[in-house]
Every structure is written in C-alpha cells, then in structure tokens.
Design a protein around this motif. Structure first.
Motif, PDB file in Angstrom:
ATOM      1  N   ARG A 155       0.829  -1.193   0.000  1.00 19.75           N
ATOM      2  CA  ARG A 155       0.000   0.000   0.000  1.00 19.75           C
ATOM      3  C   ARG A 155       0.868   1.249   0.000  1.00 19.75           C
ATOM      4  NH1 ARG A 155      -2.668   2.743   4.160  1.00 19.75           N
ATOM      5  NH2 ARG A 155      -1.669   1.428   5.714  1.00 19.75           N
ATOM      6  N   ARG A 156       0.519   2.199  -0.849  1.00 20.43           N
ATOM      7  CA  ARG A 156       1.140   3.521  -0.739  1.00 20.43           C
ATOM      8  C   ARG A 156       0.798   4.071   0.643  1.00 20.43           C
ATOM      9  NH1 ARG A 156       3.161   7.416  -4.100  1.00 20.43           N
ATOM     10  NH2 ARG A 156       3.017   6.285  -6.030  1.00 20.43           N
ATOM     11  N   ASP A 157       1.725   4.739   1.291  1.00 20.78           N
ATOM     12  CA  ASP A 157       1.536   5.224   2.674  1.00 20.78           C
ATOM     13  C   ASP A 157       1.403   4.074   3.674  1.00 20.78           C
ATOM     14  OD1 ASP A 157       1.330   7.843   1.591  1.00 20.78           O
ATOM     15  OD2 ASP A 157      -0.814   7.536   1.268  1.00 20.78           O
ATOM     16  N   GLY A 158       1.767   2.875   3.267  1.00 23.51           N
ATOM     17  CA  GLY A 158       1.588   1.720   4.157  1.00 23.51           C
ATOM     18  C   GLY A 158       2.841   1.404   4.957  1.00 23.51           C
ATOM     19  N   GLU A 159       2.860   0.183   5.484  1.00 17.17           N
ATOM     20  CA  GLU A 159       3.997  -0.236   6.288  1.00 17.17           C
ATOM     21  C   GLU A 159       4.488  -1.602   5.811  1.00 17.17           C
ATOM     22  OE1 GLU A 159       4.655   0.391  10.733  1.00 17.17           O
ATOM     23  OE2 GLU A 159       3.869  -1.651  10.619  1.00 17.17           O
TER      24      GLU A 159
END
Ligand code: ADP
Length: 266
Positions: free
Chosen positions: A168-172
C-alpha cells in the motif's frame, strides 16, 4: 505417464467415432516442455521492448528526423526500454547461475540480521517515494545461517522491493528476523491489497504475474520470486507465502540454523 485426450466425432455419414490422442507426460518430457516454454517466454519478453526500440529508431530516422521535441521524448522512452531489456538479461543470468550451483550447498556463515539491515538501508529511498514505512525487527545477537551472502542479499532485496512496489502507498512493510532452535527465518509483510488464493501456488513460476501491466509499470521482470525460490532451495530452506485479499501478504524464507541455538530468555 500419458495424458489421454478423448474427443467424440460424428462423421459425414452419421457414424459416431471416438478420437483418442496420447500425450507423453514422462518426467523428461515435462522438463523439456518447461524448458521450451521458458525460452519462448524469455524471447517474447525481450522481443517486446526490442520492437518498441526499433520502432522509435525508425521514426527518428524518418518522419521525426527534424523534430527536436519528439527526439527528446523518444530518447527517454528508448532509454527506458533499453533498461528494461538489461534488467531482464541480468535476471535471466542470475537465475541460470543459481540453478547451475543448485547442488552445491553454500557454506559460509552469513548473518541474516546484518543482511536485512543492509537491504532496509539501501531501499529507504525507494520506500520514501511511496511513503512506505520500513519497520525492521531483529534479535540482539547475529542470526547465522550457512549461506551465500550475495544470494541472500538478493533474496531480501527482491522480497522487500516487492512489498514496497505491490504493497500500500503510505503503508507499512515489516521485516522480521527470527532465530529459532533449529531454524532461522526472515519474513517480509506488507499491508497492501494482497494476493488471491488461486495465484499463490504459481507465484514463484518464471514470468508469472498477477497483474502484468502493474508489474511492467513497476519495472518488474516477472523473475523476482523465481530467483527467490531458487536461492531458498539452494540454501536447503523453504519459502512460505501467506495472503488474504485486502489484507496484505507475508513472504517468509526459512533456513536451517547454523551453530548453537540461542539462549532462551529466562
Ligand atoms: P515482478 O518482476 O513482476 O515483480 P515477481 O516474480 O517478483 O515479479 O513477482 C511476481 C508477481 O507476484 C508480481 O508481478 C505481483 O503480481 C505479485 N506479487 C509479488 N509480491 C507481491 C506482494 N507483496 N503483494 C502483492 N502481489 C505481489
């Protein structure tokens, strides 16, 4: 082993007959078939950027000869296609080198924790571009396996890169190195869209992709996980892939542990 194909036929005279065809599926034939498929796939993967490259050369020599704007745009695309071919050739070479050495178990002690730290450092910039947070969790002591340093770096790089690219973009992305009594492992977990169950068994096949356009867009060759699988096998380890659609994916490489077991915390 044979596979039998049965077809029911009706001849012009109205008579019915059965057509049986036998396909030889002996192990040798299957291996040969896989080799032929592989060469065909690899050629196709190379042919596509090559055709585009040649197309642009012709345009630049012909209709766009005096168009400076078009020249700059086309050269940028041509460079990208050239890089794609280079990546593909590099991956094909890596794969064949690893396969050539498949029967030689690597023997040098390598620290999985150190390897993971290096990869996290080298991929920090790439992660930042997608605003992905890389979270590394390591035991205090080094985690030793009998290995080939370059191959283990490659394995970690491929897994963490995939987690950044397809997560995910902005994910971890969580990278965990775990030291057990008899085995040591590294796992890479993302919180992206995950992988549908029907794809899981085929994911490590050469050139298998869930979403071909997304893979090409991300610069993928379709060989990353095939390389990972061969590295794990040469290290006498195993690879597990777990995923639920919408809930991310976890790739875990498990190796026989080298040296005395870690002291359990008391
Ligand atoms: P590629 O060069 O296309 O990235 P790989 O062999 O590394 O090839 O991966 C094969 C395919 O598996 C990818 O094209 C992608 O569709 C899927 N995949 C790999 N890692 C992940 C992940 N972490 N989340 C979702 N899909 C993934």
């Amino acid at each position: 082993t044979f596979r039998i194909h049965i077809a029911a036929l009706r001849t012009a005279g109205g008579r019915r007959s059965l057509l049986l065809t036998f396909e030889d599926l002996s192990e040798q034939r299957v291996t040969e078939r896989m080799r032929v498929d592989f060469v065909a796939n690899a050629s196709h993967e190379l042919r596509t950027p090559l055709a585009s490259l040649l197309g642009f050369v012709e345009t630049l020599q012909g209709p766009a000869r005096n168009d400076a704007g078009a020249r700059d745009r086309f050269l940028t695309i041509m460079r990208e296609q050239g890089l794609r071919m280079a990546r593909l050739v590099d991956d094909l070479l890596s794969l064949s080198r690893i396969e050539l050495r498949a029967h030689l178990a690597p023997e040098t002690p390598v620290d999985l924790a150190g390897i993971s730290r290096e990869i996290v450092d080298s991929l920090t910039l790439m992660a930042r571009e997608r605003n992905v947070n890389l979270r590394l969790s390591l035991p205090e002591q080094p985690v030793k396996v009998a290995g080939d340093r370059d191959e283990l770096l490659r394995l970690m790089e491929n897994l963490v890169e995939n987690a950044i690219k397809y997560g995910r973009r902005d994910g971890e992305v969580a990278i965990d190195v775990i030291d057990g009594a008899t085995e040591a492992s590294v796992s890479v977990r993302d919180d992206g869209p995950g992988i549908a169950p029907e794809h899981l068994p085929r994911l490590t096949e050469r050139f298998y992709r869930v979403d071909t356009a997304a893979s090409r867009e991300a610069g993928g060759t379709g060989l990353g996980l095939a390389i990972v699988k061969h590295i794990v096998l040469r290290h006498r380890g195993r690879l597990t892939i777990e995923s639920l659609l919408g809930q991310g994916a976890t790739f875990k490489a498990i190796f026989p542990r080298l040296g005395p077991a870690p002291r359990s915390p008391s």
